[in-house]
Design a protein around this motif. Sequence first.
Motif, PDB file in Angstrom:
ATOM      1  N   LYS A  14      31.615  11.037  41.185  1.00  0.00           N
ATOM      2  CA  LYS A  14      31.401  12.428  41.810  1.00  0.00           C
ATOM      3  C   LYS A  14      29.924  12.515  40.998  1.00  0.00           C
ATOM      4  CE  LYS A  14      35.129  13.378  43.367  1.00  0.00           C
ATOM      5  NZ  LYS A  14      35.005  13.791  44.827  1.00  0.00           N
ATOM      6  N   ILE A  15      29.147  11.860  40.716  1.00  0.00           N
ATOM      7  CA  ILE A  15      27.802  11.944  40.443  1.00  0.00           C
ATOM      8  C   ILE A  15      26.997  12.727  41.627  1.00  0.00           C
ATOM      9  CG2 ILE A  15      25.492  10.585  39.966  1.00  0.00           C
ATOM     10  CD1 ILE A  15      27.010   8.699  38.174  1.00  0.00           C
ATOM     11  N   GLY A  16      26.180  13.625  41.357  1.00  0.00           N
ATOM     12  CA  GLY A  16      25.404  14.247  42.496  1.00  0.00           C
ATOM     13  C   GLY A  16      26.324  15.693  42.897  1.00  0.00           C
ATOM     14  N   SER A  17      27.547  15.359  42.607  1.00  0.00           N
ATOM     15  CA  SER A  17      28.274  16.651  42.843  1.00  0.00           C
ATOM     16  C   SER A  17      27.838  18.011  42.199  1.00  0.00           C
ATOM     17  CB  SER A  17      29.703  16.878  42.764  1.00  0.00           C
ATOM     18  OG  SER A  17      30.207  15.625  43.302  1.00  0.00           O
ATOM     19  N   PRO A  18      27.562  19.081  42.877  1.00  0.00           N
ATOM     20  CA  PRO A  18      27.104  20.585  42.393  1.00  0.00           C
ATOM     21  C   PRO A  18      27.980  21.130  41.279  1.00  0.00           C
ATOM     22  CG  PRO A  18      27.920  21.189  44.287  1.00  0.00           C
ATOM     23  CD  PRO A  18      28.228  19.738  44.202  1.00  0.00           C
ATOM     24  N   TYR A  19      27.203  21.594  40.087  1.00  0.00           N
ATOM     25  CA  TYR A  19      27.855  22.691  39.123  1.00  0.00           C
ATOM     26  C   TYR A  19      28.295  23.676  39.775  1.00  0.00           C
ATOM     27  CZ  TYR A  19      28.843  25.480  35.054  1.00  0.00           C
ATOM     28  OH  TYR A  19      29.420  26.213  34.253  1.00  0.00           O
ATOM     29  N   VAL A  20      29.363  24.314  39.826  1.00  0.00           N
ATOM     30  CA  VAL A  20      29.916  25.541  40.222  1.00  0.00           C
ATOM     31  C   VAL A  20      30.827  25.975  39.230  1.00  0.00           C
ATOM     32  CG1 VAL A  20      31.274  26.933  41.939  1.00  0.00           C
ATOM     33  CG2 VAL A  20      29.456  25.215  42.747  1.00  0.00           C
ATOM     34  N   TRP A  21      30.671  27.489  38.696  1.00  0.00           N
ATOM     35  CA  TRP A  21      31.350  27.767  37.754  1.00  0.00           C
ATOM     36  C   TRP A  21      32.987  28.115  38.057  1.00  0.00           C
ATOM     37  CZ3 TRP A  21      33.785  32.809  37.878  1.00  0.00           C
ATOM     38  CH2 TRP A  21      33.346  33.533  38.679  1.00  0.00           C
ATOM     39  N   SER A  63      34.775  18.669  45.246  1.00  0.00           N
ATOM     40  CA  SER A  63      33.801  18.634  45.596  1.00  0.00           C
ATOM     41  C   SER A  63      32.793  19.252  44.720  1.00  0.00           C
ATOM     42  CB  SER A  63      33.441  19.293  47.112  1.00  0.00           C
ATOM     43  OG  SER A  63      33.872  20.472  46.858  1.00  0.00           O
ATOM     44  N   SER A  64      32.904  20.175  43.733  1.00  0.00           N
ATOM     45  CA  SER A  64      32.018  20.754  42.846  1.00  0.00           C
ATOM     46  C   SER A  64      32.946  20.987  41.524  1.00  0.00           C
ATOM     47  CB  SER A  64      31.578  22.192  43.527  1.00  0.00           C
ATOM     48  OG  SER A  64      32.717  22.870  43.505  1.00  0.00           O
ATOM     49  N   PHE A  65      32.111  21.059  40.516  1.00  0.00           N
ATOM     50  CA  PHE A  65      32.876  21.151  39.206  1.00  0.00           C
ATOM     51  C   PHE A  65      32.147  21.925  38.158  1.00  0.00           C
ATOM     52  CE2 PHE A  65      33.477  16.874  41.014  1.00  0.00           C
ATOM     53  CZ  PHE A  65      34.888  16.760  40.732  1.00  0.00           C
ATOM     54  N   ASP A  66      32.772  22.804  37.204  1.00  0.00           N
ATOM     55  CA  ASP A  66      32.037  23.128  36.063  1.00  0.00           C
ATOM     56  C   ASP A  66      32.431  21.878  34.963  1.00  0.00           C
ATOM     57  OD1 ASP A  66      34.532  23.429  34.814  1.00  0.00           O
ATOM     58  OD2 ASP A  66      34.562  25.870  35.267  1.00  0.00           O
ATOM     59  N   CYS A  67      31.942  22.114  33.825  1.00  0.00           N
ATOM     60  CA  CYS A  67      31.861  21.094  32.778  1.00  0.00           C
ATOM     61  C   CYS A  67      33.444  20.589  32.588  1.00  0.00           C
ATOM     62  CB  CYS A  67      31.258  21.409  31.526  1.00  0.00           C
ATOM     63  SG  CYS A  67      32.047  22.631  30.310  1.00  0.00           S
ATOM     64  N   SER A  68      34.310  21.466  32.079  1.00  0.00           N
ATOM     65  CA  SER A  68      35.759  21.137  31.748  1.00  0.00           C
ATOM     66  C   SER A  68      36.487  20.836  33.109  1.00  0.00           C
ATOM     67  CB  SER A  68      36.244  22.187  30.922  1.00  0.00           C
ATOM     68  OG  SER A  68      36.457  23.387  31.764  1.00  0.00           O
ATOM     69  N   HIS A 124      31.763  24.869  23.791  1.00  0.00           N
ATOM     70  CA  HIS A 124      31.957  25.568  25.154  1.00  0.00           C
ATOM     71  C   HIS A 124      31.502  24.432  26.255  1.00  0.00           C
ATOM     72  CE1 HIS A 124      27.548  26.592  24.157  1.00  0.00           C
ATOM     73  NE2 HIS A 124      27.580  26.190  25.305  1.00  0.00           N
ATOM     74  N   HIS A 125      31.290  23.493  25.767  1.00  0.00           N
ATOM     75  CA  HIS A 125      30.730  22.197  26.750  1.00  0.00           C
ATOM     76  C   HIS A 125      31.153  21.005  26.478  1.00  0.00           C
ATOM     77  CE1 HIS A 125      27.985  20.774  30.081  1.00  0.00           C
ATOM     78  NE2 HIS A 125      27.941  19.901  29.410  1.00  0.00           N
ATOM     79  N   ASN A 159      26.034   3.680  25.541  1.00  0.00           N
ATOM     80  CA  ASN A 159      24.777   3.722  25.125  1.00  0.00           C
ATOM     81  C   ASN A 159      24.094   5.091  24.877  1.00  0.00           C
ATOM     82  OD1 ASN A 159      22.634   1.728  24.508  1.00  0.00           O
ATOM     83  ND2 ASN A 159      21.641   2.043  26.727  1.00  0.00           N
ATOM     84  N   GLY A 160      24.844   5.912  24.441  1.00  0.00           N
ATOM     85  CA  GLY A 160      24.264   7.486  24.032  1.00  0.00           C
ATOM     86  C   GLY A 160      24.047   8.113  25.528  1.00  0.00           C
ATOM     87  N   GLN A 161      24.870   7.883  26.372  1.00  0.00           N
ATOM     88  CA  GLN A 161      24.764   8.523  27.497  1.00  0.00           C
ATOM     89  C   GLN A 161      25.957   9.367  27.601  1.00  0.00           C
ATOM     90  OE1 GLN A 161      22.086   8.799  29.980  1.00  0.00           O
ATOM     91  NE2 GLN A 161      21.010   8.149  28.073  1.00  0.00           N
ATOM     92  N   VAL A 162      25.995  10.413  28.229  1.00  0.00           N
ATOM     93  CA  VAL A 162      27.151  11.201  28.657  1.00  0.00           C
ATOM     94  C   VAL A 162      27.035  11.657  29.937  1.00  0.00           C
ATOM     95  CG1 VAL A 162      28.280  13.534  28.197  1.00  0.00           C
ATOM     96  CG2 VAL A 162      27.099  12.540  26.458  1.00  0.00           C
ATOM     97  N   LEU A 163      28.164  11.499  30.848  1.00  0.00           N
ATOM     98  CA  LEU A 163      28.398  11.920  32.010  1.00  0.00           C
ATOM     99  C   LEU A 163      29.032  13.227  32.190  1.00  0.00           C
ATOM    100  CD1 LEU A 163      28.129  11.395  35.278  1.00  0.00           C
ATOM    101  CD2 LEU A 163      30.273  10.178  34.817  1.00  0.00           C
ATOM    102  N   HIS A 164      28.242  14.243  32.777  1.00  0.00           N
ATOM    103  CA  HIS A 164      28.717  15.789  32.648  1.00  0.00           C
ATOM    104  C   HIS A 164      28.293  16.760  33.776  1.00  0.00           C
ATOM    105  CE1 HIS A 164      25.212  17.654  30.575  1.00  0.00           C
ATOM    106  NE2 HIS A 164      24.696  16.605  31.265  1.00  0.00           N
ATOM    107  N   ALA A 165      28.799  17.687  33.968  1.00  0.00           N
ATOM    108  CA  ALA A 165      28.480  18.734  34.748  1.00  0.00           C
ATOM    109  C   ALA A 165      27.455  19.565  34.281  1.00  0.00           C
ATOM    110  CB  ALA A 165      29.474  19.449  35.542  1.00  0.00           C
ATOM    111  N   PRO A 166      26.087  19.729  34.299  1.00  0.00           N
ATOM    112  CA  PRO A 166      25.296  20.514  33.053  1.00  0.00           C
ATOM    113  C   PRO A 166      25.364  21.863  33.184  1.00  0.00           C
ATOM    114  CG  PRO A 166      24.139  18.570  34.376  1.00  0.00           C
ATOM    115  CD  PRO A 166      25.614  19.070  35.237  1.00  0.00           C
ATOM    116  N   LYS A 167      25.008  22.489  34.266  1.00  0.00           N
ATOM    117  CA  LYS A 167      24.830  23.956  34.314  1.00  0.00           C
ATOM    118  C   LYS A 167      24.470  24.262  35.823  1.00  0.00           C
ATOM    119  CE  LYS A 167      19.940  23.209  33.942  1.00  0.00           C
ATOM    120  NZ  LYS A 167      18.795  23.242  33.197  1.00  0.00           N
TER     121      LYS A 167
END
Length: 341
Positions: A240-247, A253-258, A304-305, A312-320
């Motif tokens: 899902k990398i590249g999918s948009p953040y949508v609250w 097809s779209s996500f918020d963080c949780s 809240h996030h 290696n110190g990287q997080v995969l997330h839906a940012p904002k």
Amino acid sequence: MASHRRPKQPSRTRVTVLTATAAAAVALTSQAAHADPKPTKKEVKAKVDKLYEEAEVATEKFNGAKEKQEKLEQQVGDLQDKVARGQEELNELRNGLGSMATAQYRSGGIDPSVQLMLSSDPDSYLDRASTLDQLSGKQADELRKIADKQRALKQQREEASDKLEELADTRKALGGKKKEIQGKLSEAQSLLNNLTAKEKAAMAAADARASRASSSRADLGNDVPESQRAAAALNAAKTKIGSPYVWGATGPSSFDCSGLTSWAYSQAGVSLPRMSQDQMNAGTRIGQADLKPGDLVIFYGDAHHVGLYAGNGQVLHAPKPGANVRFEAIGNMPFNTGVRI
């Protein structure tokens, strides 16, 4: 011959108007000189990021209210079904009792001693009398059943009524959070609209570079997930990398963080709570040094996030809002706790 008339004096009204106009001009010039300067692109970005963070806090509360609403709707539906079935059972019990009463009236309208005297077959009468006694006993049992059913129905109706009131309050809270989120996002958009076209393009390009760099060139190291479900969840999230953040969005097809973390773990057969604050309590808490790929990472003091540790110190997330699902350095946000599912 020269004129000895005195030059015409300007009227007092005209002098007053000119003086007022001049004073207003001076005041406007003074106000302009002391007006707040237009915020820089950096200041606008900081304000917008703050509004997005506040919107995300409200989004998680919205998610919690929505989850509660769905549960309440299910509970109300179940209770209403129980009440309907209970009413049908009560009606059947009442009908049965009515049939018994009719039969008793028909056979028991004459005093038993008179019936015995008039009976040509005392043995037959005694059999019927025994049946009437049994009928009365059964009738009493049915009356007790009806009373119990009425009490149960009353309790279920009261419970359904309470749930309906709670549901109405939850829907009201849901609407309030939705309005709050939309207000924050609208305010952020207004700030962005005040930027010049060049400034907007520069900010968009910087965010696009961040997404491309983090997603395509992230070095995740050689860490191994602690479990198969963690590996499956992380692998699902990577698709899902590249999918948009949508609250409020939970995929696909779209996500918020949780929404992203709960969707990812659902692909691994694990059901997570909807809110990041609840996901924090869905497994075993661990420190940052103990994180393995696929573990949840909770950020900020109010939790809240949330994202997935990728290694290696990287997080995969839906940012904002305005950004896509991507990898990002764990140090870019204040760490709260890790959670192993």
